[in-house]
Design a protein around this motif. Structure first.
Motif, PDB file in Angstrom:
ATOM      1  N   LYS A 357       0.803  -1.213   0.000  1.00  0.00           N
ATOM      2  CA  LYS A 357       0.000   0.000   0.000  1.00  0.00           C
ATOM      3  C   LYS A 357       0.837   1.266   0.000  1.00  0.00           C
ATOM      4  O   LYS A 357       0.298   2.365   0.091  1.00  0.00           O
ATOM      5  N   SER A 358       2.158   1.123  -0.065  1.00  0.00           N
ATOM      6  CA  SER A 358       3.016   2.302  -0.090  1.00  0.00           C
ATOM      7  C   SER A 358       4.193   2.050  -1.014  1.00  0.00           C
ATOM      8  O   SER A 358       4.521   0.896  -1.341  1.00  0.00           O
ATOM      9  N   PHE A 359       4.846   3.120  -1.425  1.00  0.00           N
ATOM     10  CA  PHE A 359       5.970   3.014  -2.350  1.00  0.00           C
ATOM     11  C   PHE A 359       7.103   2.194  -1.745  1.00  0.00           C
ATOM     12  O   PHE A 359       7.689   1.335  -2.410  1.00  0.00           O
ATOM     13  N   TYR A 360       7.432   2.427  -0.492  1.00  0.00           N
ATOM     14  CA  TYR A 360       8.568   1.732   0.124  1.00  0.00           C
ATOM     15  C   TYR A 360       8.271   0.251   0.314  1.00  0.00           C
ATOM     16  O   TYR A 360       9.170  -0.587   0.210  1.00  0.00           O
ATOM     17  N   ALA A 361       7.026  -0.099   0.588  1.00  0.00           N
ATOM     18  CA  ALA A 361       6.666  -1.515   0.666  1.00  0.00           C
ATOM     19  C   ALA A 361       6.752  -2.173  -0.708  1.00  0.00           C
ATOM     20  O   ALA A 361       7.066  -3.362  -0.820  1.00  0.00           O
ATOM     21  N   LEU A 362       6.501  -1.405  -1.760  1.00  0.00           N
ATOM     22  CA  LEU A 362       6.538  -1.930  -3.121  1.00  0.00           C
ATOM     23  C   LEU A 362       7.944  -2.323  -3.545  1.00  0.00           C
ATOM     24  O   LEU A 362       8.132  -3.166  -4.426  1.00  0.00           O
ATOM     25  N   LEU A 363       8.954  -1.723  -2.926  1.00  0.00           N
ATOM     26  CA  LEU A 363      10.337  -2.031  -3.289  1.00  0.00           C
ATOM     27  C   LEU A 363      10.686  -3.492  -3.027  1.00  0.00           C
ATOM     28  O   LEU A 363      11.546  -4.056  -3.696  1.00  0.00           O
ATOM     29  N   GLY A 364      10.014  -4.115  -2.036  1.00  0.00           N
ATOM     30  CA  GLY A 364      10.299  -5.511  -1.721  1.00  0.00           C
ATOM     31  C   GLY A 364       9.983  -6.451  -2.876  1.00  0.00           C
ATOM     32  O   GLY A 364      10.889  -7.107  -3.412  1.00  0.00           O
ATOM     33  N   PRO A 365       8.730  -6.551  -3.307  1.00  0.00           N
ATOM     34  CA  PRO A 365       8.431  -7.440  -4.441  1.00  0.00           C
ATOM     35  C   PRO A 365       9.086  -6.997  -5.738  1.00  0.00           C
ATOM     36  O   PRO A 365       9.404  -7.837  -6.596  1.00  0.00           O
ATOM     37  N   ALA A 366       9.304  -5.694  -5.933  1.00  0.00           N
ATOM     38  CA  ALA A 366       9.968  -5.231  -7.151  1.00  0.00           C
ATOM     39  C   ALA A 366      11.412  -5.709  -7.197  1.00  0.00           C
ATOM     40  O   ALA A 366      11.937  -6.032  -8.268  1.00  0.00           O
ATOM     41  N   THR A 367      12.076  -5.760  -6.049  1.00  0.00           N
ATOM     42  CA  THR A 367      13.448  -6.271  -5.985  1.00  0.00           C
ATOM     43  C   THR A 367      13.475  -7.775  -6.209  1.00  0.00           C
ATOM     44  O   THR A 367      14.304  -8.294  -6.964  1.00  0.00           O
ATOM     45  N   ALA A 368      12.552  -8.480  -5.556  1.00  0.00           N
ATOM     46  CA  ALA A 368      12.488  -9.934  -5.707  1.00  0.00           C
ATOM     47  C   ALA A 368      12.187 -10.333  -7.149  1.00  0.00           C
ATOM     48  O   ALA A 368      12.552 -11.438  -7.582  1.00  0.00           O
ATOM     49  N   LEU A 369      11.538  -9.456  -7.910  1.00  0.00           N
ATOM     50  CA  LEU A 369      11.232  -9.745  -9.311  1.00  0.00           C
ATOM     51  C   LEU A 369      12.502 -10.031 -10.098  1.00  0.00           C
ATOM     52  O   LEU A 369      12.534 -10.916 -10.960  1.00  0.00           O
ATOM     53  N   GLY A 370      13.575  -9.290  -9.821  1.00  0.00           N
ATOM     54  CA  GLY A 370      14.840  -9.517 -10.505  1.00  0.00           C
ATOM     55  C   GLY A 370      15.402 -10.896 -10.224  1.00  0.00           C
ATOM     56  O   GLY A 370      15.919 -11.573 -11.128  1.00  0.00           O
ATOM     57  N   LEU A 371      15.303 -11.350  -8.971  1.00  0.00           N
ATOM     58  CA  LEU A 371      15.768 -12.683  -8.607  1.00  0.00           C
ATOM     59  C   LEU A 371      14.978 -13.755  -9.347  1.00  0.00           C
ATOM     60  O   LEU A 371      15.557 -14.688  -9.927  1.00  0.00           O
ATOM     61  N   CYS A 372      13.661 -13.643  -9.338  1.00  0.00           N
ATOM     62  CA  CYS A 372      12.800 -14.658  -9.960  1.00  0.00           C
ATOM     63  C   CYS A 372      13.055 -14.765 -11.457  1.00  0.00           C
ATOM     64  O   CYS A 372      13.177 -15.877 -11.999  1.00  0.00           O
ATOM     65  N   LEU A 373      13.129 -13.624 -12.136  1.00  0.00           N
ATOM     66  CA  LEU A 373      13.324 -13.640 -13.586  1.00  0.00           C
ATOM     67  C   LEU A 373      14.701 -14.174 -13.957  1.00  0.00           C
ATOM     68  O   LEU A 373      14.853 -14.895 -14.956  1.00  0.00           O
ATOM     69  N   ALA A 374      15.728 -13.845 -13.178  1.00  0.00           N
ATOM     70  CA  ALA A 374      17.073 -14.355 -13.464  1.00  0.00           C
ATOM     71  C   ALA A 374      17.118 -15.867 -13.326  1.00  0.00           C
ATOM     72  O   ALA A 374      17.704 -16.570 -14.165  1.00  0.00           O
ATOM     73  N   MET A 375      16.492 -16.403 -12.275  1.00  0.00           N
ATOM     74  CA  MET A 375      16.501 -17.847 -12.064  1.00  0.00           C
ATOM     75  C   MET A 375      15.728 -18.574 -13.158  1.00  0.00           C
ATOM     76  O   MET A 375      16.062 -19.712 -13.502  1.00  0.00           O
ATOM     77  N   ALA A 376      14.702 -17.934 -13.724  1.00  0.00           N
ATOM     78  CA  ALA A 376      13.889 -18.593 -14.736  1.00  0.00           C
ATOM     79  C   ALA A 376      14.466 -18.445 -16.139  1.00  0.00           C
ATOM     80  O   ALA A 376      14.460 -19.406 -16.927  1.00  0.00           O
ATOM     81  N   GLU A 377      14.976 -17.267 -16.489  1.00  0.00           N
ATOM     82  CA  GLU A 377      15.339 -16.983 -17.876  1.00  0.00           C
ATOM     83  C   GLU A 377      16.736 -17.456 -18.258  1.00  0.00           C
ATOM     84  O   GLU A 377      16.926 -18.032 -19.348  1.00  0.00           O
ATOM     85  N   VAL A 378      17.732 -17.214 -17.403  1.00  0.00           N
ATOM     86  CA  VAL A 378      19.116 -17.524 -17.775  1.00  0.00           C
ATOM     87  C   VAL A 378      19.299 -19.008 -18.083  1.00  0.00           C
ATOM     88  O   VAL A 378      19.876 -19.364 -19.126  1.00  0.00           O
ATOM     89  N   PRO A 379      18.825 -19.931 -17.233  1.00  0.00           N
ATOM     90  CA  PRO A 379      18.995 -21.355 -17.581  1.00  0.00           C
ATOM     91  C   PRO A 379      18.284 -21.733 -18.875  1.00  0.00           C
ATOM     92  O   PRO A 379      18.773 -22.599 -19.616  1.00  0.00           O
ATOM     93  N   ILE A 380      17.160 -21.102 -19.168  1.00  0.00           N
ATOM     94  CA  ILE A 380      16.413 -21.454 -20.381  1.00  0.00           C
ATOM     95  C   ILE A 380      17.207 -21.097 -21.631  1.00  0.00           C
ATOM     96  O   ILE A 380      17.248 -21.871 -22.603  1.00  0.00           O
TER      97      ILE A 380
END
Length: 467
Positions: A357-380
């Motif tokens: 519900k706030s910008f600073y709370a949004l930074l958490g999932p936005a940061t984790a997005l980079g981890l998730c995409l790297a783990m999924a895309e690079v091996p493929i």
């Protein structure tokens, strides 16, 4: 025979050239994401975007009245209360008024603009892949630079929505040449050891550009001006073009030494299609968020443009780090398992976006997005190269054209999905839909655990024909 030090040095320069080319391409891909609603507003409401209004906005005062509270939110926002507000203006909070009606109407226009690039790229990829097999990678790479440079200048000076669409479409042509030729070049010059690291580095440039283009565009647009991010990118593209002339020397056609597997044959390979599907889901997820998150932040958090941009910076940095780690460990980790875990984590992360519900709370999932995409895309991307080696012919242009097409399809569907469904069902339900798709697709990657080789596949076909 091992390459000498000069060749090794040249190979490292080639990696750098490809990294920079993919980085610039993907910065341009996302640089307009946080600023396009404001640009469209200024195009469609020129009277509200007059010189006087822009001057008052840049000075921090409200365009509706002098001496009001400071604002740097642009023409869609105002921090002052006015007794003569139009009916389509509502208060998001006591400190922010946002044109909600305009924002909802623009969802589809924003989605169409973002999707136009990848629609064109989809059409060009089937041409570029076989072309690189025939003439080599150097000329297509430099052609991509020339087209991207022209597209960037068009963005800088476009004054109508039609010109923005044209610039975006032209970028799709240049992107196809750069991405297919670049990844194919790396897979060719690093046939075995070291491929994982260099491909991971190149994909780090892709995601770093995708996730950090938004903050770059937002900050430059808000504090310098509309043309500034595109002019800076044009300058960097020009430097990359000079570097390509020095390193790649794209002056002659390289004869085809090994005939690659036909594109249609690769498209009939179920394992290649399965790997490409993973890239499609990842691309759809990222594109949906990029197309809808800025407007959602504007309407729910009254976030200024610069906040809508910098929310992606931590994720971009984390992707670059994780991509390099996965690339270095590619010979010791199971790519299919890493990608499966990445997809499952992506499901959880997308659902977390709707809880903040706030910008600073949004930074958490936005940061984790980079981890998730790297783990999924690079091996493929590494699996795609491995599949074409064990099941077909070790020529990589066409298989990377297919992989890039998967990403492109995701970047077509994502903005259209977001732009079309968000006004109807809401932002949160759209996130649930893409999270469910990611979760359902993840177990399918198990089939990439041990794909049959060309000899095993031939023996199986012969046995079935005898029966």
């Amino acid at each position: 025979m091992a390459p000498d030090s000069c060749v090794c040095g040249s190979r490292r320069l080639v990696v750098f050239v490809v990294f920079v080319a993919l980085l610039l391409d993907n910065i341009l891909l996302t640089v307009i994401v946080p600023i396009i609603p404001t640009i469209l507003y200024s195009i469609e409401h020129p009277k509200n975007s007059s010189t006087e209004t822009q001057a008052s906005l840049s000075s921090g005062s409200s365009p509706s009245s002098s001496g009001s509270s400071p604002s740097s939110l642009g023409p869609l926002f105002n921090t002052s209360r006015s007794p003569n507000l139009p009916q389509n203006h509502t208060y998001n909070s006591t400190r922010c008024r946002v044109n909600r009606s305009f924002m909802k109407q623009e969802n589809f226009k924003v989605g169409a603009l973002l999707a136009s690039k990848v629609v064109v790229q989809l059409l060009v990829n089937p041409i570029v892949g076989p072309l690189t097999n025939r003439i080599g990678f150097n000329i297509p790479m430099f052609t991509g630079f020339l087209i991207m440079f022209a597209s960037t200048l068009m963005f800088a000076f476009a004054q109508t929505y039609a010109l923005l669409i044209a610039a975006r479409a032209l970028q799709g042509v240049g992107s196809s040449f750069s991405s297919v030729a670049g990844l194919g070049m790396l897979a060719t010059i690093y046939p075995d050891e070291g491929r994982g690291q260099v491909v991971g580095l190149a994909l780090g440039g892709v995601s770093l550009g995708q996730l950090c283009g938004s903050p770059f565009g937002a900050v430059m647009y808000q504090f310098v001006g509309k043309n500034s991010p595109f002019l800076v990118l044009a300058g960097l593209a020009l430097l990359d073009g000079v570097l390509q002339l020095c390193v790649l020397r794209p002056t002659k056609v390289l004869p085809e030494t090994v005939k690659g597997t036909p594109l249609l044959t690769l498209l009939r390979d179920p394992y290649i299609l399965l790997a490409t599907g993973c890239l499609f889901v990842c691309g759809t997820t990222l594109a949906t968020l990029e197309a809808t998150l800025p407007i959602w932040m504007s309407m729910t958090m009254c976030s200024p443009v610069w906040q809508q941009g910098i929310v992606y910076i931590p994720g971009g940095i984390l992707y670059l780090i994780i991509a390099n780690i996965i690339g270095k460990l590619s010979t010791r980790i199971r790519g299919w398992l890493c990608a499966m875990i990445g997809m499952i984590l992506l499901t959880v992360d997308v659902l977390c976006f709707q809880l903040v519900k706030s910008f600073y709370a949004l930074l958490g999932p936005a940061t984790a997005l980079g981890l998730c995409l790297a783990m999924a895309e690079v091996p493929i991307f590494l699996i795609l190269a491995h599949l074409v080696e064990i099941r077909h012919v070790s020529v990589y242009g066409s298989v990377y054209a297919i992989g890039d097409t998967g990403l492109c399809l995701g970047f077509v569907l994502g903005p259209l999905l977001g732009g079309g469904l968000v006004p109807v069902v809401g932002f949160r339900l759209v996130l649930v839909i893409i999270a469910v798709v990611s979760f359902v697709y993840a177990p399918l990657l198990f089939f990439l655990r041990n794909p049959p080789s060309r000899e095993e596949n031939k023996a199986l076909v012969d046995q079935e024909s005898k029966e």
